[in-house]
Design a protein around this motif. Structure first.
Motif, mmCIF file in Angstrom:
data_model
loop_
_atom_site.group_PDB
_atom_site.id
_atom_site.type_symbol
_atom_site.label_atom_id
_atom_site.label_comp_id
_atom_site.label_asym_id
_atom_site.label_seq_id
_atom_site.Cartn_x
_atom_site.Cartn_y
_atom_site.Cartn_z
ATOM 1 N N ARG A 192 39.228 35.614 -27.186
ATOM 2 C CA ARG A 192 39.311 34.306 -27.811
ATOM 3 C C ARG A 192 38.742 33.223 -26.908
ATOM 4 N NH1 ARG A 192 45.111 32.307 -29.565
ATOM 5 N NH2 ARG A 192 44.401 30.275 -28.810
ATOM 6 N N VAL A 193 39.006 33.381 -25.595
ATOM 7 C CA VAL A 193 38.488 32.398 -24.647
ATOM 8 C C VAL A 193 36.956 32.442 -24.615
ATOM 9 C CG1 VAL A 193 38.342 31.783 -22.204
ATOM 10 C CG2 VAL A 193 40.551 32.306 -23.234
ATOM 11 N N ALA A 194 36.397 33.602 -24.714
ATOM 12 C CA ALA A 194 34.936 33.759 -24.635
ATOM 13 C C ALA A 194 34.261 33.165 -25.863
ATOM 14 C CB ALA A 194 34.576 35.235 -24.499
ATOM 15 N N SER A 197 35.482 27.272 -28.653
ATOM 16 C CA SER A 197 34.730 26.058 -28.373
ATOM 17 C C SER A 197 35.361 25.343 -27.182
ATOM 18 C CB SER A 197 34.723 25.151 -29.604
ATOM 19 O OG SER A 197 36.057 24.803 -29.966
ATOM 20 N N GLU A 198 34.741 24.180 -26.835
ATOM 21 C CA GLU A 198 35.224 23.494 -25.641
ATOM 22 C C GLU A 198 36.642 22.971 -25.841
ATOM 23 O OE1 GLU A 198 33.933 23.112 -22.705
ATOM 24 O OE2 GLU A 198 32.146 24.269 -23.158
ATOM 25 N N GLY A 199 36.976 22.504 -26.966
ATOM 26 C CA GLY A 199 38.315 21.961 -27.167
ATOM 27 C C GLY A 199 39.392 23.042 -27.241
ATOM 28 N N ALA A 200 39.087 24.187 -27.831
ATOM 29 C CA ALA A 200 40.076 25.248 -27.996
ATOM 30 C C ALA A 200 40.142 26.166 -26.786
ATOM 31 C CB ALA A 200 39.778 26.089 -29.247
ATOM 32 N N ARG A 201 39.132 26.085 -25.937
ATOM 33 C CA ARG A 201 39.114 26.993 -24.792
ATOM 34 C C ARG A 201 40.247 26.680 -23.813
ATOM 35 N NH1 ARG A 201 33.476 27.547 -21.964
ATOM 36 N NH2 ARG A 201 33.083 28.407 -24.056
#
Length: 537
Positions: A192-194, A197-201
């Motif tokens: 999921r991290v990979a 997006s920038e906000g959800a990472r």
């Protein structure tokens, strides 16, 4: 012919309505086993022999001991012990495991024995306040005891270790399952991290950090559980051949066999006494006959001697003389015993006071009666027997010459009375001798006239004969045959009176009651009874 005896014969037989009951004392209770001492001794000997046979023939019990120190299973063995729950061991549970089915089954298989016998032989003790188990095993040999107790201690440790290992395996399996789940979550978050997006990472990275921390804790906990030492304890003292102790119960078994035999013998003595009751005391004789006591006659010498104490017989003779008036006929009755000694003693005692006593017997005991009378005459005191001087006449002067003896002999004419006549009491009377025949019998012995039928005793005399030949005057004593086999004694008592002779420890109560009933039915009023006692006079 006789004076009426004191008291009523029927009233005495019934015992009287107002007569108090006799109290049974400890002596009465001990009298039965003491008189049945042969039975008690025989049964006690059997019990003693059985105990000795068991001790010497049956292998003795041998006991071996082993000590196990119980260890609590903790995650960190080097942490100082405290009051924490993981440092305490429930010794009651450990004792139950040590004597449980698993341990007993292993011992039974190793010794090829019954599990019940193994359970009885195995014993586990828990000292108060300590985490120690003391195993004891009792076997038939030292080798068996040592092998079994060591096996029991080791079996307990094996069973306890297997239980801890199972618990550890279950905990490790639970940790492995948890770790697998957390690892799957970690993999999902990394993906999921990979792709985030920038906000959800940032949120996914923070969640991944928490999962990594949880995975680290689970792995650390699993490592600690896997490193736990599940050893439940150690055998601190193994059983050895030199430390084996025998049962030591041999003397106890012997004592138990002896006491058990004595107890069983006493019970059998009472059982035998209930079937075959004997006259043991004066009270028993009075209860069985309802007659008054004329006296007790003891025996001289060892117990069971047939020689009676002469003084006791003289007391009985005085009691009889007080109750009869001459001419009198007195039958001496027994149930099964022989009263010849008593009859002869009474004849001597009564004749010594100046009576003419006639002793009758119809059963062939006249020779024995005569011998007993002569023996009693020899024991008669000199004061009661004028025929025997109390003090020998002293000699006058010194030595006696033959001429002096010759001068003392006076020549008298032959007596006109025939030989065998009634002896005279005159000391100057001519002594007659029997005529000696010229012929000699085939046996080579000369014929001598038999002893006269009358024996002088003191101021009186004793004559012998049968009941039919009895004298019309004087006192007649009938030496009656046993009443259980012959009725002539009761028949003779109907013509006069009777004296019942009871022999202690031999006369049966049933026979004595039957004799009393026969006398009562025949209308005989006996003078009383005489109790003869054995033992030392």
């Amino acid at each position: 012919m006789t004076d009426a005896p004191p008291g009523s014969w029927s009233a005495d037989a019934s015992g009287g309505a107002g007569a108090p009951a006799r109290t049974v004392t400890l002596t009465d209770l001990l009298r039965v086993p003491l008189h049945r001492i042969r039975l008690v001794a025989a049964v006690a000997a059997v019990g003693l022999v059985a105990a000795l046979g068991y001790v010497f023939l049956v292998p003795g019990a041998v006991t071996a001991n082993a000590v196990v120190a119980v260890r609590p299973v903790v995650t960190d063995a080097f942490t100082p012990s405290g009051a924490a729950a993981d440092r305490a061991v429930n010794m009651n549970v450990e004792s139950g495991i040590a004597t449980g089915t698993d341990v007993v089954q292993r011992l039974a298989e190793a010794n090829a024995a019954d599990p019940r016998d193994v359970r009885d032989a195995l014993d586990v003790e828990v000292p108060t306040g300590g985490q120690i188990l003391r195993f004891s095993y009792t076997g038939r040999s030292a080798e068996e005891a040592v092998r079994s107790v060591n096996l029991a201690a080791q079996a307990y440790l094996d069973v306890r270790r297997s239980m801890y290992e199972k618990q550890r395996e279950e905990m490790l399996r639970s940790y492995d399952e948890s770790i697998d789940k957390v690892a799957e979550q970690q993999t999902a978050l990394q993906r999921r991290v990979a792709s985030a997006s920038e906000g959800a990472r940032d949120a996914a990275v923070a969640e991944l950090a928490g999962v990594n921390s949880q995975l680290t804790q689970l792995s650390s906990a699993r490592t600690e559980i896997a490193a736990v030492d599940v050893n439940p304890g150690w055998v601190t003292q193994s059983a050895e051949r030199a430390l084996v102790s025998s049962g030591g119960r041999g003397p106890l078994y012997i004592l138990a066999g002896l006491l058990g035999g004595v107890l069983l013998g006493v019970v059998l003595a009472y059982g035998w006494e209930s079937v075959d009751r004997r006259i043991r005391s004066v009270d028993d004789g009075r209860d069985a006959t309802g007659l008054p006591l004329l006296g007790t006659v003891r025996s001289r010498g060892l117990r069971g001697s047939r020689h009676a104490v002469d003084a006791d017989i003289r007391y009985v003779a005085m009691a009889i003389a007080e109750r009869v008036r001459e001419p009198a006929r007195v039958a001496l009755l027994t149930t099964r015993e022989d009263q010849t000694v008593m009859t002869a003693g009474l004849a001597v005692a009564l004749a010594a006071t100046g009576r003419d006593v006639y002793v009758a017997d119809d059963t062939g005991r006249l020779d024995r009666l005569r011998a007993e009378v002569l023996a009693g005459l020899g024991r008669l005191p000199a004061a009661a027997n004028p025929a025997r001087p109390a003090v020998p006449k002293p000699r006058e002067g010194g030595a006696v010459t033959v001429d002096d003896i010759t001068q003392q002999i006076s020549v008298r004419r032959p007596s006109p009375h025939p030989t065998g006549g009634r002896p005279v009491t005159d000391p100057d009377a001519t002594m007659t001798l029997p005529r000696v025949t010229s012929g000699v019998p085939v046996s080579g012995k000369s014929r001598v006239r038999e002893t006269a039928d009358e024996v002088p005793v003191g101021a009186g005399g004793v004559r012998f004969g049968t009941w039919r030949q009895r004298a019309a005057q004087g006192l007649v004593l009938f030496n009656a045959p046993p009443a259980e086999a012959d009725e002539r004694g009761v028949a003779a008592a109907r013509q006069g009176t009777a004296v019942v002779v009871i022999e202690q420890d031999r006369t049966r109560q049933a026979d004595l009651r039957r004799l009393a009933e026969r006398l009562r039915a025949a209308g005989v009023a006996p003078l009383g009874f005489v109790l003869t006692r054995g033992g030392r006079g």
